[in-house]
Design an enzyme around this catalytic site. Structure first.
Site, PDB file in Angstrom:
ATOM      1  N   CYS A  39     -44.734  37.855 -24.873  1.00  0.00           N
ATOM      2  CA  CYS A  39     -45.047  37.750 -23.445  1.00  0.00           C
ATOM      3  C   CYS A  39     -45.852  36.470 -23.255  1.00  0.00           C
ATOM      4  CB  CYS A  39     -45.841  38.966 -22.979  1.00  0.00           C
ATOM      5  SG  CYS A  39     -46.386  38.854 -21.253  1.00  0.00           S
ATOM      6  N   CYS A  52     -43.593  34.869 -15.091  1.00  0.00           N
ATOM      7  CA  CYS A  52     -43.263  35.169 -16.481  1.00  0.00           C
ATOM      8  C   CYS A  52     -43.299  33.860 -17.261  1.00  0.00           C
ATOM      9  CB  CYS A  52     -41.881  35.811 -16.564  1.00  0.00           C
ATOM     10  SG  CYS A  52     -41.309  36.127 -18.240  1.00  0.00           S
TER      11      CYS A  52
END
Length: 260
Positions: free
Chosen positions: A201, A77
């Site tokens: 993101c 991530c």
């Protein structure tokens, strides 16, 4: 007697994470418990939960262990990595620059006045699915260029692509991209594991950036997301990208304690 865990909440362009200092390895890595902590109504709330741990080989400043909001350990991530760097800096793990290990391998990072610059893994190839792009920037991403992104139903369109037969079993993050000008992209992302659109993101912004940079001589592009602004830098040799950096703010929002 109840055990109490101290937690911290961080956000990077609206992508928010529960941070736990787990250098003592006391945190219970149980899927239902992590999922409950990430629940926005019955827990702390977050797009994911990240554990900061000591690297067992002492080769890195720390280890990143990342869980999606569904409680399952997941792939890299980008925004979470940036937030973890800010958290490690807050804990005095390092001063200005660091190296840490994550599920996709080693990463370098630096922090300056709340702005974190994180080095991402090299990307060997960008594949096509019709007119769209598929690539892995630490997590798998699908990239589609669209017009009028502000009004697009990202939840429904993203959910459909994420659950398409080719991607349903492992899941894929779906990014919709609108080119604003020659230096700026607007990106919105449906994330697997969260199973919804998120405000930002990091690996998705990186994926979108690389699909744009592959057809230009540029080595950087600004990325606008719902939660703010990021920037991606990269060098390329044909379809191979290296020296990829994701840059943006990372901020501690609050801290607290929760009983197990």
């Amino acid at each position: 007697m109840k055990n109490t865990i101290e937690f911290y909440k961080y956000q990077g362009t609206g992508n928010d994470f529960i941070m736990i200092d787990n250098r003592d390895l006391q945190f219970p890595k149980q899927q239902p418990f992590i999922e409950k902590l990430c629940d926005r109504r019955f827990g702390i709330g977050g797009d994911g939960l990240i554990l900061l741990e000591t690297d067992e080989n002492d080769a890195f400043d720390f280890r990143m262990v990342y869980y999606n909001a569904d409680g399952n350990e997941s792939t890299m991530c980008g925004n979470g990595g940036r937030c973890l760097v800010a958290f490690a800096h807050f804990l005095d793990v390092f001063e200005e620059k660091c190296r840490f290990i994550a599920i996709d391998g080693p990463h370098e990072a630096q922090i300056d006045n709340g702005i974190v610059k994180l080095k991402m893994i090299d990307v060997e190839k960008i594949e096509k699915d019709g007119e769209d792009f598929v690539l892995n920037t630490g997590s798998p991403h699908y990239v589609r260029y669209v017009d009028s992104l502000q009004t697009l139903d990202v939840y429904q369109e993203g959910r459909n692509l994420r659950n398409a037969e080719a991607y349903k079993s492992e899941g894929i993050n779906v990014n919709f991209v609108e080119k604003k000008d020659d230096q700026t992209l607007f990106v919105r992302t449906y994330e697997r594991g969260v199973e919804d659109e998120t405000y930002s993101c990091g690996t998705g912004a990186t994926a979108a950036a690389l699909t744009f940079l592959k057809s230009t001589p540029k080595n950087s592009v600004a990325i606008k997301v719902l939660g703010g602004n990021l920037k991606v830098y990269a060098e390329q040799n044909n379809d191979h990208f290296h020296n990829i950096w994701l840059e943006g703010p990372a901020q501690q929002v609050f801290r607290g304690k929760i009983d197990l």
